[in-house]
Scaffold this active site. Structure first.
Site, mmCIF file in Angstrom:
data_model
loop_
_atom_site.group_PDB
_atom_site.id
_atom_site.type_symbol
_atom_site.label_atom_id
_atom_site.label_comp_id
_atom_site.label_asym_id
_atom_site.label_seq_id
_atom_site.Cartn_x
_atom_site.Cartn_y
_atom_site.Cartn_z
ATOM 1 C CB SER A 148 6.875 -3.152 5.200
ATOM 2 O OG SER A 148 8.118 -3.764 5.056
ATOM 3 N NE ARG A 163 -2.770 2.573 0.738
ATOM 4 C CZ ARG A 163 -2.588 1.957 -0.570
ATOM 5 N NH1 ARG A 163 -2.618 2.825 -1.439
ATOM 6 N NH2 ARG A 163 -2.561 0.769 -0.719
ATOM 7 C CG ASP A 201 7.427 -6.191 4.907
ATOM 8 O OD1 ASP A 201 6.675 -6.065 3.982
ATOM 9 O OD2 ASP A 201 6.969 -6.318 5.773
HETATM 10 MG MG MG Z 1 8.428 -7.736 9.788
#
Ligand code: MG
Ligand code: ADP
Length: 467
Positions: A148, A163, A201
């Site tokens: 994520s 990044r 996510d």
């Molecule tokens: Mg999470």
């Protein structure tokens, strides 16, 4: 007399701080308007701060999906490894192991970080999935990798890191393919595991909510409000203009599918702070992060930052002689010493003397408080929490407006995951107040919001399945 003067001015200053954290209805509408504009720009042009990343996920689950998959989740505070069995009826069985990422690995080098992760996968398999190893040599487990951070994704299991955010800073991983980094370390351990899908996510949340609540109205949006904040939604393929002009993309625009999930990276919405509120406390917090000036929306909304914003306000009040008068503590002056769960605890204390707040400040900050100080702290906490939820609501409203979904459908479904949403008292209601301010009561009533429990694990499994 002195204490009367002090408490009066603490009240006054608290009122002023609360005012600074207030976001008016007009500001919320301005935020949503800009969100719509930046969504369009991000879909057309590469390299925007609010990146609008095409995910190469071109279908959402129906609830009929079957099979057993591995899923790992690197996204913030914890690394999770799980196995997911999809039962094909909207239900699933999930086994999971969680470990904290050692701080030194969050800012070290790529091989150390990814070999740590692969080692956790090996441990999980040997503890929970022993039978896998007794199966034939050729049996390979598919793994969905929830990662994520902003990724330039070029295929369902290919993507280079743009990044780091949320306190990570592993420089030699930037620009590398994170699936290959993980696959190399899994291979080094001779694990028969194939990294089949790279999943944000938010995408996992959207997928798992679609799987678990198949209904008349498809899930539009998956939102995370945990360590960080971000969202992914279903977009018409034809609207993702930059996809057809991008040379790095292996995706053919002649695909039969008409939709693609887009990861907004809304954490970097309005980094230039044209419409977002800004206080001196936000500025101080930004300066102690590894990425000042970036993720400015996230730094006002998510769990990594709310505790630090509170600490910064309390320290300021202490320095100006209005709070914890005549005392101070190491904890109060140490950045990141207050967790956002502290704000939840303060919000949920409704005792007349605020006894839990008293105990909490004694434990976490080693400071004693008067009742009027505790009342002031509670008002400040409420202001920080409300601003977080209002901003999240304005961004959700922005996606609803951008997609025009309520012109087509009578209801829209939103799946949310993350500890702030799950545990912060009244957070969903505050989001609803914001939706109401931007969209009006009628439209607010058409938005269903629900938790996507275990979203990242189930979502990653679903992505590994469609891969
Ligand atoms: Mg999470
Ligand atoms: P991740 O983002 O790593 O997937 P979570 O969704 O659990 O993990 O979010 C972790 C964040 O949530 C941390 O920043 C933590 O401060 C915050 N948090 C944990 N518990 C609570 C709580 N009870 N109330 C509000 N925030 C919480």
């Amino acid at each position: 007399m002195v204490s009367a003067t002090t408490s009066t001015s603490l009240d006054d200053v608290t009122a002023e701080i609360v005012r600074q954290f207030d976001v008016s209805d007009a500001s919320l509408r301005a935020i949503s308007d800009k969100f719509v504009r930046l969504s369009r720009t991000g879909l057309e042009l590469p390299d925007q701060a609010m990146t609008m990343i095409p995910t190469f996920v071109t279908e959402v689950p129906t609830g009929n999906e079957h099979g057993t998959f591995l899923a790992v989740d690197l996204g913030g505070t914890n690394f999770r490894v799980c196995s997911v069995r999809l039962n094909g009826d909207g239900t699933f069985n999930l086994l999971q192991a969680k470990s904290v990422i050692p701080k030194n690995l969050m800012v070290g080098n790529a091989v150390d970080l990814f070999s740590f992760l692969a080692g956790k996968v090996r441990d999980f398999i040997s503890t929970h999935l022993d039978e896998h190893f007794s199966q034939s040599e050729s049996h390979v487990l598919k793994l969905g990798f929830t990662f994520s951070f902003p990724i330039n994704q070029t295929a369902i299991n290919r993507g280079t890191l743009i990044r780091w955010t949320k306190g990570f800073d592993v420089q030699d991983a930037v620009g590398k393919d994170v699936c290959l980094l993980l696959q190399d370390q899994l291979d080094a351990l001779n694990l028969r595991v194939h990294v089949a899908a790279l999943v944000n996510d938010t995408v996992g949340t959207l997928m798992s909510r679609s799987y678990a609540s198949p209904g008349q109205y498809p899930t539009l949006l998956g939102v995370i409000i945990g360590t960080g904040t971000n969202a992914a939604y279903t977009e018409s393929l034809s609207e993702i203009k930059k996809l057809s002009t991008s040379s790095s993309s292996s995706f053919s625009s002649s695909s039969p599918s008409s939709i693609m999930v887009v990861n907004t990276e809304w954490g970097s919405f309005d980094n230039d702070l044209v419409v977002l509120p800004r206080t001196e406390y936000d500025e101080a917090v930004d300066l102690v992060t590894p990425n000042p000036g970036f993720q400015m929306f996230e730094k006002r909304v998510s769990g990594m930052f709310l505790g630090e914003i509170l600490r910064t306000v309390l320290l300021h009040l202490n320095n100006t002689g209005l709070l914890f008068v005549g005392a101070t503590s190491q904890e109060l002056s140490t950045p990141w010493s207050l967790d956002t769960s502290v704000l939840s605890l303060i919000e949920s204390d409704s005792s007349p003397e605020l006894v839990s707040v008293k105990a909490m400040i004694e434990t976490d900050l080693e400071l004693s408080t008067t009742l009027s100080e505790r009342l002031a702290i509670k008002r400040i906490v409420e202001a920080i929490g409300r601003r977080s939820a209002y901003l999240a609501g304005a961004a959700i409203a922005g996606v609803v407006l951008h997609t025009g979904v309520l012109d087509r459908l009578p209801y829209v479904d939103v799946g949310v995951d993350g500890s702030v949403f799950e545990f912060y008292p009244g957070y969903e209601n505050l989001i609803r107040e914001s939706l109401n301010a931007v969209l009006g009561a009628d439209n607010e009533g058409k938005i269903r919001i629900g938790i996507a429990k275990d979203g990242s694990g189930v979502g990653a499994a679903l992505c590994a399945l469609v891969a």
